[in-house]
Structures are given as structure tokens and as C-alpha cells.
Design a protein around this motif. Structure first.
Motif, PDB file in Angstrom:
ATOM      1  N   SER A 183       8.816   7.111   8.555  1.00 33.59           N
ATOM      2  CA  SER A 183      10.273   7.197   8.623  1.00 33.59           C
ATOM      3  C   SER A 183      10.843   5.795   8.667  1.00 33.59           C
ATOM      4  O   SER A 183      10.228   4.877   9.210  1.00 33.59           O
ATOM      5  CB  SER A 183      10.674   7.961   9.882  1.00 33.59           C
ATOM      6  N   TYR A 184      12.043   5.647   8.140  1.00 35.97           N
ATOM      7  CA  TYR A 184      12.699   4.338   8.193  1.00 35.97           C
ATOM      8  C   TYR A 184      13.322   4.094   9.560  1.00 35.97           C
ATOM      9  O   TYR A 184      13.785   3.004   9.850  1.00 35.97           O
ATOM     10  CB  TYR A 184      13.776   4.233   7.117  1.00 35.97           C
ATOM     11  N   SER A 185      13.375   5.146  10.384  1.00 35.79           N
ATOM     12  CA  SER A 185      14.116   4.985  11.634  1.00 35.79           C
ATOM     13  C   SER A 185      13.205   4.818  12.840  1.00 35.79           C
ATOM     14  O   SER A 185      13.673   4.690  13.946  1.00 35.79           O
ATOM     15  CB  SER A 185      15.043   6.172  11.839  1.00 35.79           C
ATOM     16  N   GLU A 186      11.902   4.868  12.643  1.00 35.80           N
ATOM     17  CA  GLU A 186      11.007   4.703  13.791  1.00 35.80           C
ATOM     18  C   GLU A 186      10.268   3.384  13.665  1.00 35.80           C
ATOM     19  O   GLU A 186       9.442   3.191  12.777  1.00 35.80           O
ATOM     20  CB  GLU A 186      10.047   5.883  13.864  1.00 35.80           C
ATOM     21  N   LEU A 187      10.607   2.485  14.569  1.00 32.09           N
ATOM     22  CA  LEU A 187      10.093   1.124  14.459  1.00 32.09           C
ATOM     23  C   LEU A 187       8.952   0.905  15.436  1.00 32.09           C
ATOM     24  O   LEU A 187       8.925   1.483  16.515  1.00 32.09           O
ATOM     25  CB  LEU A 187      11.210   0.122  14.758  1.00 32.09           C
ATOM     26  N   CYS A 188       8.047   0.054  15.054  1.00 32.20           N
ATOM     27  CA  CYS A 188       7.022  -0.385  16.001  1.00 32.20           C
ATOM     28  C   CYS A 188       6.476  -1.716  15.522  1.00 32.20           C
ATOM     29  O   CYS A 188       6.788  -2.173  14.423  1.00 32.20           O
ATOM     30  CB  CYS A 188       5.901   0.648  16.123  1.00 32.20           C
ATOM     31  N   THR A 189       5.682  -2.357  16.381  1.00 33.37           N
ATOM     32  CA  THR A 189       5.041  -3.604  15.960  1.00 33.37           C
ATOM     33  C   THR A 189       3.696  -3.253  15.339  1.00 33.37           C
ATOM     34  O   THR A 189       3.164  -2.168  15.544  1.00 33.37           O
ATOM     35  CB  THR A 189       4.847  -4.536  17.154  1.00 33.37           C
ATOM     36  N   TRP A 190       3.153  -4.204  14.582  1.00 33.74           N
ATOM     37  CA  TRP A 190       1.984  -3.884  13.765  1.00 33.74           C
ATOM     38  C   TRP A 190       0.879  -4.919  13.877  1.00 33.74           C
ATOM     39  O   TRP A 190       1.138  -6.109  13.994  1.00 33.74           O
ATOM     40  CB  TRP A 190       2.388  -3.775  12.288  1.00 33.74           C
ATOM     41  N   LYS A 191      -0.338  -4.415  13.825  1.00 35.89           N
ATOM     42  CA  LYS A 191      -1.483  -5.290  13.599  1.00 35.89           C
ATOM     43  C   LYS A 191      -2.210  -4.721  12.395  1.00 35.89           C
ATOM     44  O   LYS A 191      -2.555  -3.541  12.362  1.00 35.89           O
ATOM     45  CB  LYS A 191      -2.392  -5.279  14.841  1.00 35.89           C
ATOM     46  N   LEU A 192      -2.403  -5.557  11.381  1.00 36.46           N
ATOM     47  CA  LEU A 192      -2.967  -5.074  10.131  1.00 36.46           C
ATOM     48  C   LEU A 192      -4.224  -5.863   9.811  1.00 36.46           C
ATOM     49  O   LEU A 192      -4.217  -7.098   9.865  1.00 36.46           O
ATOM     50  CB  LEU A 192      -1.936  -5.242   9.006  1.00 36.46           C
ATOM     51  N   GLU A 193      -5.296  -5.173   9.495  1.00 36.24           N
ATOM     52  CA  GLU A 193      -6.557  -5.854   9.192  1.00 36.24           C
ATOM     53  C   GLU A 193      -7.123  -5.320   7.895  1.00 36.24           C
ATOM     54  O   GLU A 193      -7.211  -4.104   7.708  1.00 36.24           O
ATOM     55  CB  GLU A 193      -7.582  -5.570  10.292  1.00 36.24           C
ATOM     56  N   TYR A 194      -7.502  -6.216   7.038  1.00 37.73           N
ATOM     57  CA  TYR A 194      -8.074  -5.782   5.763  1.00 37.73           C
ATOM     58  C   TYR A 194      -9.346  -6.573   5.501  1.00 37.73           C
ATOM     59  O   TYR A 194      -9.316  -7.798   5.526  1.00 37.73           O
ATOM     60  CB  TYR A 194      -7.099  -6.021   4.621  1.00 37.73           C
ATOM     61  N   THR A 195     -10.442  -5.886   5.272  1.00 40.52           N
ATOM     62  CA  THR A 195     -11.688  -6.568   4.932  1.00 40.52           C
ATOM     63  C   THR A 195     -11.905  -6.425   3.433  1.00 40.52           C
ATOM     64  O   THR A 195     -11.968  -5.313   2.909  1.00 40.52           O
ATOM     65  CB  THR A 195     -12.861  -5.949   5.716  1.00 40.52           C
ATOM     66  N   VAL A 196     -11.968  -7.571   2.783  1.00 39.91           N
ATOM     67  CA  VAL A 196     -12.040  -7.556   1.318  1.00 39.91           C
ATOM     68  C   VAL A 196     -13.133  -8.502   0.857  1.00 39.91           C
ATOM     69  O   VAL A 196     -13.641  -9.318   1.617  1.00 39.91           O
ATOM     70  CB  VAL A 196     -10.695  -7.979   0.693  1.00 39.91           C
ATOM     71  N   ASP A 197     -13.476  -8.393  -0.418  1.00 36.38           N
ATOM     72  CA  ASP A 197     -14.442  -9.278  -1.048  1.00 36.38           C
ATOM     73  C   ASP A 197     -14.019 -10.737  -0.824  1.00 36.38           C
ATOM     74  O   ASP A 197     -12.823 -11.047  -0.835  1.00 36.38           O
ATOM     75  CB  ASP A 197     -14.438  -8.954  -2.543  1.00 36.38           C
ATOM     76  N   ALA A 198     -15.001 -11.615  -0.656  1.00 36.05           N
ATOM     77  CA  ALA A 198     -14.667 -13.011  -0.341  1.00 36.05           C
ATOM     78  C   ALA A 198     -13.834 -13.678  -1.431  1.00 36.05           C
ATOM     79  O   ALA A 198     -13.118 -14.647  -1.178  1.00 36.05           O
ATOM     80  CB  ALA A 198     -15.942 -13.793  -0.096  1.00 36.05           C
TER      81      ALA A 198
END
Lengths: 950, 312
Positions: A183-198
Motif C-alpha cells: 500500500s502507498y499509505s503504510e510506511l516503514c523503514t527498510w533493510k534490503l540485502e541482495y546477494t548477487v554474482d561478484a
């Protein structure tokens, strides 16, 4: 939808304060993603024993709540909107069922596809309103929406191939790639982790905290933190072997592009810092995020997509310094993306019915940027264009409602019943309706500006931004965060606080109500009284119209000067007497009246269409002496109906006037061609525009040879491009293109010399081919003879020579965006349609295949559609195959295809398409949102829809 | 067209190597006489040395060979000594130059005085005095320019004017612009047509007419694996063109353009002079760039090594 709107915070049963998204494996070969999310939830109500989240097409393995296994149910009603055995198979039935399905999972109503049962051990915990941590393991296999993989089919590692993946979608569609409250109306803070090819880079929202190798050193993990509260729908991702460019002017801004394109990226983004400065200055507010990223990717869903602190652009916006035409377009895209960073990403919306405020403000400040960058002429031209567009759409399809209010949620109350789709959800809208919605939103913002002044307007924006930025620094979920959401009422309150003006009537007219105003004006001059008798009628009964009551500005240009009058448009008064200032007797030559021209609503302060009647000489005066470009353009369009030597002279004079706005001059070219054709029997002198073109662009000593190209002066460049295209529309008494004109265009092609030019001539050459196509007239056929080379018209032979050479040269030295190939394909179709060349779609089919540049595919596909005409269903299989491979490429392409088809009106075929959709429910809402659009084209008015599968 | 008439001096006048022309019977010129006389003396020297060494007779070829070797050896001494003396900025060789030369050539100099004073040495007559050949005077063309007042008189004279004066030449200008353009246009068209026809003949084609595939052959459309690359990147021809036009315009740009310290981003140049629409404003680059010299951008930071795995 019972949520209370207003400045007070609102309650969500499952407010999230923080969410972790971790994607630890991305497989490009299999197009799959594995990861987990962890939501931190503060229950606001006791006895919350079920948590509903959004998730589409994800496979969910395991859900734990505070480390306890939790049961869950996954149900996506949009996967099968109508049951196959259902007897009712019409669009209304489908439309209602689809709206119900979307409602059933609407996050704004606390719904979702994924329903998690809170383990009974935790019920007590919940009753104490203590924090819950919901951990969900999920995977995604061959996603059909939300994430798009681009994997070129060639040798080498994924990084060497330039394989990449990015998030995309229409409105809130983050649920397509990870479970969340979408939803566009529910806010929160984020931690995003992505493991990808070097060898790859993962670009996402917020600050890149660190990049760490995995233990085998073959992969690396990108850790992002987004501390500004953000809606899940504004989360995005792009992974690929990107080249990285740190903006030399602003080191916190980073640009990414696909391999080999770095030089283009450098040039394209070299301008961005100026846009930043502009917005920061007018909003007196710093850019809200600590960093900004632009990513240019292939097979983009839309050209520009804005997300929190990053924007995803189509790679086709990149260009080198040699390209003229693309430069302003790309810059406009950059400016649009940046405007949405402030309003749309940083400031989000309270509910769907507040969307117009965000689109309106971002569109409005983008307009201010346009005015500053391209000048007032360009700005006014753009506003007029947008106004014409929305007016045409509403008059054709029905009203566009900016602020729908849904009482009780009953379908019967649907304020847009004429549209055959619900406007209650963004996902049930037609794409075109949404485009027009955005257009209307920024025009209405401009109307508000007219009322309260720009200064107050900017103060309001500044207030919204500073409240939001104070709120964003609050650490935990608090009611403060709702300051980052804009609502219609909050916005209006802010306006009245700042300006002290009442704009309620304006809002009622344009925001709470749909439709545009249609004026008919005519006048008579009363010599005795020296009074102008103006009659203004309105049509407010046709669909898409509304009645206008209020002030209306009329400008009367008299001999003695220009006079503004504000008329009060009221219910029953049609006639308005306006006293004139000039004395008609004083000048004998204007025996009729002292009026030169009259303009109704010159400032475009009403969303309206004006049809005004005045005599030809008045239009000519307006064209020559009125300085407003909108007035000039209106005059040109009006003069088409007056093919006289005087009109000809006025148009030629405008064409020659270098101070005149170039778009006006371009428009004058086409008008002149039309007038010349109407005057063909009395036309004297060389073909229209020929001597002018010769004087402007050809050598002094040998007038048949064009000068070597020099496009340093853009105004004359655009004119040089346009004039041949317009000239080719000239026809002689036999309704053929004059031989002289054709030879002239062929000479332009022959003597075209770009060696000394610092700009590319690809657009110019493409338009010369367009000119050749414009010169083609229907072949004289004898007894339906088969078209062969032997009976080829000699002129056509010359044209074909050029097209063949151009198309072949493109294979050796391809032009930017293959503009020349596109023009050649269009020209070939014109030759086929006019019966000079056998009609055959084989060539177009080969160019429509995957692997050609998108512009080429569009042109080829349009030709195929054009070809299929009445025999469409015979080719249906080919067509759907082509279309299928298109769906991912671009929605706009697909809807264009549908547009082309349905504008031609083939009811049976539309049934076929619907059947196609019924059978192929793919889970991508884009397919579904096109459906109502189909209905708009063909079934508007009576709403009748033929039974399918008859 | 810049064709300077440098030139004819390049061909050196007869170098000193003419001594190899030993067998020439027809000594006619004074120069030849001079060289022959020297050569003859050397032969006598060789013969006397041979006699001294105890030979009674020698084949002509052997004598010739030894003569040749001796001459080379002496020439080398002379050449090398000259180099040494010039190396120390002198024009006249001194004894030490000769000594160094000999040492360099592997000759034990200390044995030389003893050898010179040996008893059995033969004395030969000095070579006949012949006039040193006069080097023919180089062709002078025009008057050499006198030194300007600020150049001291001991500096060498100016060379002949023809060696440095530039005389532009013009081909007979084709006065008819029209003919030129016509020629350029048809040339290009012919090349393009020939090239595309060739490509069409050697590869797959498509045709607009079923009955005729050769009149308007279209090179078959072939999908690309990465379609955007060819569509977006300038072709080689355009790149070349861009460089050419860039370099010609660069002069008036360098003074206005701020060259960023860290990165070259200013390929935006060509738009500079253009209408305000696309105007570039680079004035900020200087101030913003100047403040920080190291860019702190998270994407430029090195990738961290993984932390040591904890015990499980």
C-alpha cells in the motif's frame, strides 16, 4: 474504505514499522529468486489473530511469527476472475468480478492474498500489543510481473551477456516480488540485502551501507538501509553488470547503465544537476533522500519509473551529443522522475482517491521546470496540448474524475458507470484513463495556481515537504509518520491556511466532478451602439461535459489596443454586450468594425474546448499580430477553412519570420499545404514552400542543391525537417503529387551531405523518407491486375530505389534508434496500401520479431495490424504469438496495438482478444487493465457487449 | 593543400665511400685521380709490410683484400676520433682522441712506439701531391637571407630560401560548385548502391515482389541478441565525424569549459552554442568539485572481505 481521512493518523490493524527484505539467490538462467522477508509489526488492536499481507505469484515455504511456526493460507482471487464454466461471458460481468477480486485483496482495506494465523501461544502477547516479528521464506520462479529478467541469448557468463533484472509494475505491485503490505499509505523503514554474482551490481533504495563478499568470494552482498519511512510500493531493485558513473556535480548521485553505454550515460546525465537545483530552489527544500540513483535498463516497463531515492529509466533514453531530437525528450523524462521523488516517493498518499494531489503537484512543478528550461512559448504550447488531449478524451469517452468518493462501497454508486470499469482501484482502471487522469491533475493544479498565485502554491508545497521531513526523522512508527502522506482534505486545508482564499468552488468543479466545458462563441458588432454583442453557448448535455458558471475572460483586440473583459457566465445569459473603445469611423479601411480579433479564455483558466466563429481576416490578424503562441496555433487551425490568397500570405509570412516560435511555423507548413490543395486551380507560382525552402536551405548559386547540413540552429533544423514532409502533401489538379515536388525531395535526399555537421542527420533523413511516403497516391489499377515490377509507376520506382538503399544501408550503418528503418517500413506499407506494391505482411512480420529494436517492432507490428484489417481472425494465431512476446516489452506497445485494432472497430476480433485473455490469465494485472480500454474503444455509449464464444 | 617544396638537398652529394671503386680503369675526373693515388700508396704500404713479413710474392686478390682492410681500419680510426673530439665539443682531434679510439678498437697503444722504431721497417715515398678534389658548389637558388640584427654574426647563415619558404600550390580550382556537389553525391550513391547490392547478393534477402527478387533486393532483417546496442551507440562513421567536428570546434571551447578534476564528463560540448533550450551550465562544477578531492560514494568503496565464520 471506511478509513477516516484527514490529518489525524489512521489505524491499520497491522502497522509495520520495519521490514527486512533479503534476496540471497538470483538465478538468471532459471529466472528465479529465493529469499526471505521479516516484518516488524506493532499490533494496534487486541485479538489480532490473523495477519493479512499481500503476495502475488511468490511460493511461500514457511512462515514464522516470533520464531514460532505459523499456519497460513494463500489465495489470489485475481488469478481466476471468471470461472471457465461461467455462463455469463460479457465484459460487464468480467469487470464486476474483477473489481470484486481486486477489492478482496486490497491492502488499504486491510486485505491481502496471504493470511497468516498468529500462533495461539502468542495471543496473549498480542493482547498486550507487543511487537510481532513475521518471518516469511519465499521464492519466485519465472515471474510474470513485478520483476523482469532480461537475458540475452548468447555465449558467455550472465555478466558478459549483459543479463539484468529489475522491478517494475503499474501502481502498487511490489507484492509481485516479495510479501509485504503493498500500500502507498503504510510506511516503514527498510533493510534490503541482495546477494548477487561478484560481477553484478544490485541497486536499490536508500543508502548502500556496505558490500561484502561471500565466503567463496564468488558473490557479494549489497546491504541497503532506508531510514526514511517508505511505502512498500515505492521499493525497487535493479541488478545487472552495470557500469557506474558518479555524478561529477553531485557525488551523492550515482548513475548506472548497461555495459558499453557509459559514454552515452555520461552525456545524458550531465544535465541532471540543473534539474536538482531547480526543484530545490523553487521548493526551498533540499532533496529529501541522502542519495539518488538512476538506472537505465532494457525492455523497460515504462520509460520513467520513480521509486524511493532511485529511478528506473528505459535504456533507450540514452543518447550521444550528436542527437538533437531525443535530447529534450530525455531531459523531460529526467525532470519528471525527479519531481516524483518529492511528491510520490517521499510524500506518499493517504488513499487512492488522493492520488490526484501527488500526480498534480509533481506534474505542476515539472511544468514549472519546462517553463524555465524551454521557455514560455514551449510551456504554453505544452499546456494547450495537454488541455486538448484531456478535452478530447473526456468528450469521447466520458469524464475523468480526480477525487472519487465512494459511499458505502456499493458498485451501484460507481461514479464512473459510463466507463465500463471501476475507478475504485488503480488496478481496475484503463491505462489510457490513468494517463488522462494524470494530465488533468496537473492542469487543475495550474488552475489553483491561477487562483491563489504561484508564490502561495510553492509555500503550500514547502509546508507539505517540511512537515514530512520533520515526521520522517521520527525514529519509530508514530502518528507523526502520517504527515508524510498527503490527503485531499489536508492539501486543501493547507491551501486555505496559506493563501486565505476559498478555492472550494474550483475544487468542486474540477476535482469532485468530472467533465469539461464546451463553449460555442459567435459575435456581432453593433455599429450604432459601438458595442460587441458576444454570444457564448455551452453544451453540457453530451457525455464528458459539465456546465460552467463563473467568470470567463475575453480579450478583444481593437484598433486602439487590446482590452480584457471578464464576463460572468450564468445560467440563462447567453449574450454579453461589450462596449468597444475604438471609433470605427476614424478608419475608413476597417469599415465593418474596429475589431481585429477576439479570444475567449486566452489564459486557459477553464478546462474547455472553445469553438469560436470569426471572419477569415480576423484569424489572419490573430496569426500575424497576436504574440501568444496558443493564439497563433488556433488561428492556423482555423485558417484551414479559408483557402484564400490572404490566408496564404499570412501563413507564408509566419513561415518566414524567424522570431516566430518554431512549432507555430511547423504547423503553418501543414496548413499551407492544405490551403494550396484547396486552391489548386487558382494557385500561382511554384509549389507552396518550395521557393521558401530554397531560399532558406539551398545554395545561393545553384538553387536545386541543398546546402551541406548544419543543424546548429535548432529552429531552422526543425523547419528544414518539416517542410519537405508538408510539401509532399501537395496535390495537383489530378490529385497527384506534383512531379516538381517529388523531384525536389529526391534531390534533397541525393544531395544530403552531413560530413561537416556535428549533429546526426538520422531524424532528417527519416523525415525525408516520410515525405516520399506522403507523396504517394493510389495507383491507377486496371482490372485488378496483379502488381508486378513491369507495370510499376516510374515515380514509384524512384521512391522504391531510395527506400531500398536506405533500408539496406541501415544494416551496415545503423542510425540512432533505427529511425530510418522505421520510416522505410512505414513507407513500404503506404506503397502496399496504395496498390503499387503487392500487399504482403511477410517483411513486417520479420521486423516485428523479438530481437529487433523496440521502435522497429512497433512500426512493423502496426503495419501487420493494418494489413490484417478485415481478415484479422485468419491471422489471429500469428498475432497473439507476436503480441505475447510483446507483453513483456512494453505495455504501451501492447495497448497501442489494441488501439490500432479497435479504432478500426472489429467487434468479432475484440471477442477473440477477450477470449485470449480469459484463457490466458497470467497473473499480470497489466493484461487485465487493458480490457476496459478495449471496451472504451468499441463499446462506449450503450454498454452493449456481444456475447463472446458465440 | 600544404605542399612545401622541401627537398632536393636530401640527396647527399657523393659520400666518401667512393674508394671502393678500386678497379676503375678510366680515371678521368680529378677526384678520381686523387682517390686512386691514395689507394696506390696504400697498396705500396701493404706490399712493403708483406715484404717485411717475409713474403716474396702475393696474389693480386690478396693484396687487394689487405688494402681494403687497411683502408677500412684507417677510416674507422678517423671516424671514431672525430666523434670523440666532437663529443668533447672540439673541432680538431687531439692525440688523446686518437689514443682513446685505438684503445676502444682493441689496439694496444703501448706497443706502438716500439713498433714505429723497429729496425727493419721500410720507408716508402710520400704519395704524390695531388690537388684535393673540389666539392662542386651546391646549387644556390635565390639570395640567402642576411641575419637579422639580433643574431650574432658567427652563427651559421640561413639556408637557401627554397628549403624553408612555403609556397602553397593550388590545383586548378573547379569553379563549378554544382559539379562538385553533383560528383560527391553521385559518388556516394554509387558506393552505397554497390555495397548494399553486394551485401544483398552475398546474403539472405527479402523482396517486395514475389516474381522478382533482384531489382529491389532488401537485405534480410536479422534479429540482434542485444538490439539496443546498435540502435543507441553512434556508428563508427559518426564517431569519426564527431571527433573531426569536435577538434575543429575545441579551440573556442577550452577557455570557457571547466575541466572537472576527477572525471571527464564534458562531452556535452557540442551543445554549448546552441539555443537556450539545451544550454549547459557548467559554472557550478568548479566550486563543487574543488571542495572535495576524493569522491565518497558507496559504490566506489572496495568490497569488504567476509567476516570470519563463527563456530557453529
Amino acid at each position: 474504505m471506511n478509513r477516516k481521512k484527514g490529518d489525524k493518523g489512521f489505524e491499520s490493524p497491522r502497522p509495520t514499522t520495519h521490514q527486512v527484505v533479503c534476496i540471497n539467490n538470483i538465478n538468471f538462467q532459471r529466472k528465479s529468486v529465493v529469499g526471505y522477508v521479516e516484518l516488524t509489526i506493532f499490533p494496534t488492536v487486541a485479538n489480532l489473530n490473523r495477519i493479512k499481507l499481500n503476495s502475488k505469484q511468490c511460493r511461500i515455504y514457511r512462515v514464522r511469527v516470533n520464531d514460532l511456526e505459523a499456519a497460513f493460507i494463500y489465495n489470489d482471487p485475481t488469478l481466476e476472475v471468471c470461472h471457465h464454466e461461467s455462463k455469463q461471458r460479457n465484459l460487464n460481468y468480467f469487470s464486476n468480478a474483477y473489481a470484486a477480486a481486486v477489492s478482496a485483496v486490497d491492502p488499504d482495506a486491510g486485505n491481502g492474498e496471504l493470511c497468516i494465523k498468529v500462533p495461539s501461544e502468542l495471543w496473549k502477547h498480542v493482547d498486550e500489543l507487543k511487537v510481532l516479528k513475521v518471518h516469511i521464506n519465499f521464492s519466485l520462479d519465472q515471474p510474470k510481473g513485478g520483476l523482469h529478467f532480461v537475458v540475452p541469448n548468447m555465449e558467455g557468463s550472465m555478466a558478459e551477456r549483459g543479463a539484468h533484472v529489475f522491478s517494475c509494475g503499474y501502481q502498487n505491485s511490489t507484492r509481485f516480488w516479495f510479501p509485504c503490505v503493498d500500500s502507498y499509505s503504510e510506511l516503514c523503514t527498510w533493510k534490503l540485502e541482495y546477494t548477487v554474482d561478484a560481477a553484478m551490481v544490485a541497486v536499490s533504495n536508500g543508502d548502500l551501507v556496505e558490500t561484502v563478499y561471500t565466503h567463496d568470494m564468488r558473490k557479494k552482498t549489497f546491504h541497503y538501509m532506508l531510514t526514511i519511512p517508505t511505502a512498500a510500493s515505492n521499493i525497487s531493485l535493479a541488478i545487472g553488470p552495470f557500469e557506474i558513473l558518479v555524478d561529477p556535480y553531485m557525488h551523492e548521485v550515482t548513475h548506472f547503465c548497461l555495459p558499453q553505454l557509459l559514454p552515452l550515460l555520461k552525456h545524458t546525465t550531465s544535465y541532471l544537476h540543473e534539474v536538482f537545483e531547480f526543484y530545490e530552489e523553487i521548493l526551498t527544500c533540499r532533496y529529501p533522500y541522502s542519495c539518488f540513483k538512476t538506472v537505465f535498463i532494457d525492455e523497460a516497463y515504462v520509460e520513467v519509473a520513480a521509486y524511493a531515492s532511485m529511478s528506473i529509466f528505459s535504456t533507450n533514453l540514452l543518447h550521444s551529443a550528436m542527437i538533437i531530437d531525443e535530447t529534450p525528450l530525455t531531459r523531460r523524462c529526467l525532470a519528471q522522475a525527479l519531481a516524483q521523488q518529492f511528491f510520490g516517493c517521499f510524500i506518499s498518499r493517504m488513499s487512492w482517491s488522493d492520488e490526484w494531489v501527488l500526480k498534480g503537484i509533481s506534474g505542476y512543478i515539472y511544468g514549472l521546470w519546462m517553463k524555465k528550461t524551454f521557455g514560455v512559448n514551449e510551456y504554453r504550447h505544452w499546456i494547450k496540448q495537454e488541455l486538448d488531449q484531456i478535452v478530447a478524451y473526456e468528450l469521447k469517452t466520458g469524464g475523468v474524475l480526480l477525487h472519487p468518493i465512494f459511499g458505502g462501497g456499493k458498485e451501484k454508486d460507481n461514479p464512473a458507470s459510463h466507463l465500463h470499469f471501476s475507478i475504485k482501484h488503480p488496478h481496475t482502471l484503463s491505462w489510457e484513463y490513468y494517463t488522462m487522469f494524470q494530465c488533468k491533475a496537473h492542469l487543475v493544479m495550474r488552475l489553483i495556481e491561477n487562483r491563489i498565485s504561484m508564490e502561495f502554491m510553492l509555500q503550500v508545497f514547502n509546508k507539505l515537504l517540511s512537515l514530512a521531513s520533520t515526521a520522517s526523522s521520527q525514529k519509530f512508527q508514530s502518528h507523526m509518520w502520517s504527515q508524510m502522506l498527503v490527503s485531499t482534505s489536508g492539501f486543501l486545508k493547507s491551501i486555505s491556511n496559506v493563501s486565505g482564499k476559498d478555492i472550494q468552488p474550483l475544487i468542486k468543479q474540477w476535482v469532485d466532478q468530472s467533465g469539461v466545458v464546451k463553449f460555442y462563441g459567435s459575435f456581432a458588432f453593433n455599429r450604432k451602439r459601438n458595442v460587441l454583442e458576444l454570444e457564448i453557448k455551452q453544451d453540457y448535455t453530451s457525455p464528458g461535459t459539465q456546465k460552467y458558471v463563473g467568470p470567463l475572460k475575453v480579450t478583444v483586440q481593437e484598433l486602439d489596443g487590446s482590452f480584457n473583459h471578464t464576463l460572468q457566465i450564468e445560467e440563462n445569459s447567453l449574450k454579453h454586450d461589450i462596449p468597444c473603445h475604438s471609433k470605427s469611423r476614424s478608419l475608413e479601411m476597417f469599415a465593418d468594425s474596429p475589431l481585429l480579433w477576439i479570444r475567449i479564455d486566452p489564459d486557459m483558466s477553464v478546462l474547455r474546448k472553445v469553438e469560436f466563429e470569426q471572419s477569415d481576416f480576423m484569424w489572419q490578424y490573430q496569426l500575424r499580430y497576436e504574440r501568444d503562441v496558443v493564439a497563433q496555433e488556433e488561428a492556423i487551425l482555423a485558417l484551414e477553412k479559408f483557402p484564400t490568397p490572404a490566408s496564404r500570405l499570412a501563413l507564408t509570412d509566419i513561415l518566414e519570420q524567424e522570431q516566430c516560435f518554431y512549432r507555430v511555423r511547423m504547423l503553418a507548413c501543414f496548413c499551407l499545404a492544405k490551403i494550396a490543395n484547396s486552391m489548386v486551380s487558382t494557385w500561382t507560382g511554384p509549389p507552396a514552400m518550395k521557393s521558401l525552402f530554397t531560399r532558406m536551405f539551398c545554395c545561393k548559386t545553384c538553387p536545386n542543391i541543398v546546402k551541406t547540413n548544419n543543424f546548429m540552429n535548432f529552429q531552422s533544423y526543425f523547419l528544414q525537417k518539416t517542410m519537405p514532409v508538408a510539401m509532399a502533401l501537395l496535390r495537383d489538379v489530378h490529385n497527384l503529387c506534383p512531379k516538381e515536388v517529388l523531384m525536389f525531395i529526391l534531390d534533397l535526399i541525393k544531395y544530403n551531405d552531413n560530413r561537416k555537421n556535428k549533429f546526426s542527420d538520422n531524424y532528417y533523413r527519416a523525415e525525408l523518407i516520410d515525405a516520399l511516403a506522403n507523396s504517394v497516391t493510389p495507383a491507377v489499377s486496371v482490372n485488378n491486375e496483379v502488381r508486378t515490377l513491369d507495370n510499376l509507376n516510374p515515380d514509384v520506382r524512384l521512391i522504391l530505389e531510395e527506400i531500398t538503399r536506405f533500408l539496406n544501408m541501415e544494416k551496415l550503418l545503423p542510425s540512432y534508434r533505427h529511425t530510418i528503418t522505421v520510416s522505410c517500413l512505414k513507407a513500404i506499407r503506404v506503397l502496399q496500401k496504395n496498390g503499387h506494391v503487392p500487399s504482403d505482411p511477410a517483411l513486417f512480420k520479420s521486423y516485428a520479431e523479438y530481437g529487433h529494436f523496440i521502435d522497429v517492432r512497433i512500426a512493423a507490428l502496426e503495419a501487420v495490424v493494418d494489413y490484417t484489417k478485415g481478415t484479422f481472425f485468419k491471422y489471429f494465431d500469428t498475432f497473439t504469438t507476436l503480441a505475447c512476446s510483446f507483453i513483456w516489452v512494453s505495455l504501451s506497445l501492447f495497448s497501442r496495438l489494441v488501439t490500432v485494432l479497435f479504432l478500426k472497430g472489429y467487434p468479432y476480433q475484440s471477442g477473440q482478444i477477450l477470449q485470449f485473455f480469459f484463457c490466458e490469465q497470467t497473473g499480470d494485472s497489466r493484461l487485465v487493465i487493458i480490457l476496459p480500454q478495449i471496451s472504451c474503444f468499441h463499446f462506449q455509449g450503450n454498454g452493449e457487449f456481444p456475447l463472446l464464444f458465440a | 593543400m600544404r605542399t612545401a617544396l622541401y627537398g632536393s638537398k636530401m640527396a647527399d652529394t657523393a659520400s666518401g665511400g667512393s674508394g671502393t671503386r678500386s678497379g676503375s680503369k678510366h680515371a678521368t675526373t680529378p677526384a678520381d685521380n686523387y682517390y686512386l693515388a691514395r689507394r696506390r700508396t696504400l697498396q705500396v704500404v701493404v706490399s712493403s709490410l708483406l715484404t717485411e713479413a717475409g713474403f716474396e710474392s702475393a696474389e693480386k686478390a690478396a693484396v687487394e683484400t689487405l688494402t681494403e682492410m687497411l683502408q677500412s681500419y684507417i677510416s674507422e680510426i678517423g671516424r671514431s676520433a672525430k666523434s670523440y673530439c666532437e663529443h668533447t665539443a672540439r673541432t680538431q682531434p687531439t692525440l688523446s682522441d686518437i689514443v682513446v679510439t685505438l684503445v676502444e678498437m682493441g689496439f694496444n697503444v703501448e706497443t706502438l712506439p716500439a713498433y714505429a722504431k723497429r729496425s727493419q721497417r721500410m720507408v716508402i715515398t710520400a704519395p704524390p701531391v695531388t690537388n684535393q678534389p673540389v666539392t662542386p658548389k651546391a646549387l644556390t637558388a635565390g639570395q640567402n637571407k642576411p641575419h637579422p640584427s639580433h643574431i650574432p654574426g658567427h652563427f651559421p647563415e640561413f639556408p637557401d630560401p627554397h628549403t624553408y619558404i612555403k609556397t602553397p600550390t593550388y590545383r586548378e580550382p573547379v569553379s563549378d560548385y554544382q559539379v562538385l556537389r553533383e560528383k560527391a553525391a553521385s559518388q556516394r550513391r554509387d558506393v552505397e548502391r554497390a555495397l548494399t547490392r553486394f551485401m544483398a547478393k552475398t546474403g539472405e534477402t527479402q523482396s517486395l515482389f514475389k516474381d522478382d527478387v533482384s531489382t529491389f533486393p532488401l537485405i534480410a532483417a536479422r534479429p540482434f541478441t542485444v538490439p539496443y546496442l546498435t540502435a543507441l551507440l553512434p556508428s563508427e562513421l559518426e564517431m569519426q565525424q564527431m571527433e573531426e567536428t569536435d577538434s575543429s570546434e575545441q579551440d573556442d571551447q577550452t577557455d570557457t569549459e571547466n575541466l572537472p578534476l576527477h572525471m571527464s564528463t564534458d562531452d556535452s560540448g557540442p551543445e554549448k552554442e546552441n539555443a537556450s533550450v539545451l544550454q549547459q551550465n557548467t559554472s557550478l562544477s568548479g566550486s563543487r568539485n574543488g571542495e572535495e578531492n576524493v569522491i565518497d560514494n558507496p559504490y566506489l568503496r572496495p568490497v569488504k572481505k567476509p567476516k570470519i565464520r563463527r563456530k557453529k
